[in-house]
Write an enzyme that holds these catalytic residues in place. Structure first.
Site, PDB file in Angstrom:
ATOM      1  N   LYS A 136      -5.104  25.198  22.722  1.00 54.12           N
ATOM      2  CA  LYS A 136      -5.735  23.997  23.286  1.00 54.12           C
ATOM      3  C   LYS A 136      -4.730  23.242  24.150  1.00 54.12           C
ATOM      4  O   LYS A 136      -3.524  23.484  24.089  1.00 54.12           O
ATOM      5  CB  LYS A 136      -6.251  23.094  22.164  1.00 54.12           C
ATOM      6  CG  LYS A 136      -5.171  22.559  21.230  1.00 54.12           C
ATOM      7  CD  LYS A 136      -5.766  21.708  20.126  1.00 54.12           C
ATOM      8  CE  LYS A 136      -4.657  21.179  19.209  1.00 54.12           C
ATOM      9  NZ  LYS A 136      -5.189  20.266  18.176  1.00 54.12           N
ATOM     10  N   TYR A 171      15.613   1.364  38.704  1.00 56.01           N
ATOM     11  CA  TYR A 171      14.667   0.260  38.530  1.00 56.01           C
ATOM     12  C   TYR A 171      15.127  -0.651  37.393  1.00 56.01           C
ATOM     13  O   TYR A 171      15.514  -0.182  36.325  1.00 56.01           O
ATOM     14  CB  TYR A 171      13.268   0.796  38.203  1.00 56.01           C
ATOM     15  CG  TYR A 171      12.552   1.399  39.380  1.00 56.01           C
ATOM     16  CD1 TYR A 171      12.206   0.627  40.479  1.00 56.01           C
ATOM     17  CD2 TYR A 171      12.212   2.745  39.386  1.00 56.01           C
ATOM     18  CE1 TYR A 171      11.539   1.179  41.565  1.00 56.01           C
ATOM     19  CE2 TYR A 171      11.543   3.312  40.463  1.00 56.01           C
ATOM     20  CZ  TYR A 171      11.213   2.515  41.546  1.00 56.01           C
ATOM     21  OH  TYR A 171      10.555   3.068  42.616  1.00 56.01           O
TER      22      TYR A 171
END
Length: 365
Positions: free
Chosen positions: A35, A255
């Protein structure tokens, strides 16, 4: 020229981990759980490599299963969450899918569809309280499924809340609840074991196990790596140094200026970021390797880039050097820990931007 970010997936390692799961529970048949794009490793490529050996595959939903059939996968495929709409039962019959079933609506829709399903896995809620019927209702569901004439075999399935915590008694309580339900039904095949359960708990003999994260060489347990418990890590995420610059003591980076150079050193910029699946919340000090030497994150993760420093500042990074972000002796579990998450999340959040390279037993592609 392509951006130098590559996820190298060792398909033979995944096959060996599957075999290891079966060795740990030798009386059981085993799903290969693929999955979420095989936990970020590439469901089609992984399934094609395993198709001739696995007992069956397991996915979350029908669209994942159809994609595998369209790719030529012939082994049985189980839908772990069952169907979401009644019309899907006809697709299950068409493609030969097995399905979980966990509520009265799904049962009614199956009966109304007249679809023939080889195996239905009845989900028992043994204590996790997400999906499933209780032990008092389970015999009624089993009888209804058998009496419908639509189902070849019913398997009783459950999922454990705390199997990864060996000090927690919940798993023993859930196992006891499951066995009570099973005894009230009579002879019925069982499926209880995820990766943690396979590796550390006793499970009913002769049923189905569901190895998931362990297939990819990642530990289901906290504070240990897959390699340390006998698994072979399957993915290496790598890139290259694309820029370097000399920092002076006190220079700030990235940042929010989240990294401050404590001394003069060379900083490297690497082509990877949260837009690729690298964790944005990884903190300064998150480990990696440049040219085989220890290095660490220095500054906030950007969408497309990170900045890093060498652990030994005498080892100056250079343009074009190889960078291992996780894999090999940089365990994904350790990187995840620095990001406040788990290895499952890192690999399943991989985006479509990295180039995927697959290593097979006899070569690579």
């Amino acid at each position: 020229m392509a951006r130098p970010l590559t996820a190298t997936v060792d398909l033979e390692a995944i096959l060996q981990n599957y075999r290891y799961a079966k060795k740990l529970q030798p009386t059981c048949k085993a799903f290969a759980v693929v999955k979420s794009n095989a936990y970020g490793h590439g469901a089609v490529e992984v399934s094609r490599y395993l198709d001739k050996e696995v007992d069956a595959f397991a996915v979350a939903a029908i669209e994942e299963a159809i994609a595998l059939r369209e790719a030529g996968i012939v082994s049985p495929i189980l839908l772990l969450e069952g169907v979401f709409e009644g019309e899907e039962w006809a697709l299950c019959e068409k493609h030969g899918f097995w399905s979980a079933l966990e509520n009265a609506q799904q049962l009614d829709e199956l009966q109304a569809s007249h679809a023939k399903i080889e195996k239905v896995f009845l989900k028992l809620d043994s204590g996790m309280h997400r999906l499933g019927v209780d032990k008092e209702t389970a015999p009624v569901f089993v009888s209804a499924l058998k009496d419908s004439g639509q189902v070849g075999e019913v398997v009783l399935m459950t999922h454990f809340s705390c199997a990864d915590d060996l000090s927690d008694l919940t798993t023993m309580q859930q196992l006891a609840y499951f066995e009570q339900a099973r005894q009230s039904i009579g002879e019925i095949e069982a499926s209880v074991a995820n990766s943690a359960t396979i590796m550390k708990w006793s499970v009913p003999e002769g049923g189905w196990i569901r190895p998931g994260i362990m297939l990819y060489g990642i530990s289901p347990f906290a504070e240990v790596s897959g390699r340390s418990i006998g698994l072979r890590p399957a993915m290496t995420l790598s890139s290259k140094v694309i820029s370097t610059r000399k920092l002076k003591q006190g220079d700030k980076v990235g940042y929010g200026l989240g990294y401050v150079a404590a001394e003069d050193h060379v900083l490297a910029t690497v082509a990877v970021g949260y837009g690729d699946g690298y964790p944005r919340h990884a903190v300064n000090g998150t480990p990696l390797k440049i040219d085989g030497k220890p290095a660490s994150l220095a500054g906030r993760v950007s969408m497309d880039m990170i900045t890093v420093r060498m652990q030994d500042l005498a080892d100056e990074p250079a343009m074009g050097q190889d960078v291992v972000l996780w894999g090999g002796d940089v365990p994904v579990e350790e990187v995840a820990d620095y990001a406040g998450t788990i290895g499952y999340e890192l690999v399943t959040r991989m985006t479509s931007r990295p180039h995927y390279r697959y290593i097979r037993g006899e070569g690579s592609q």
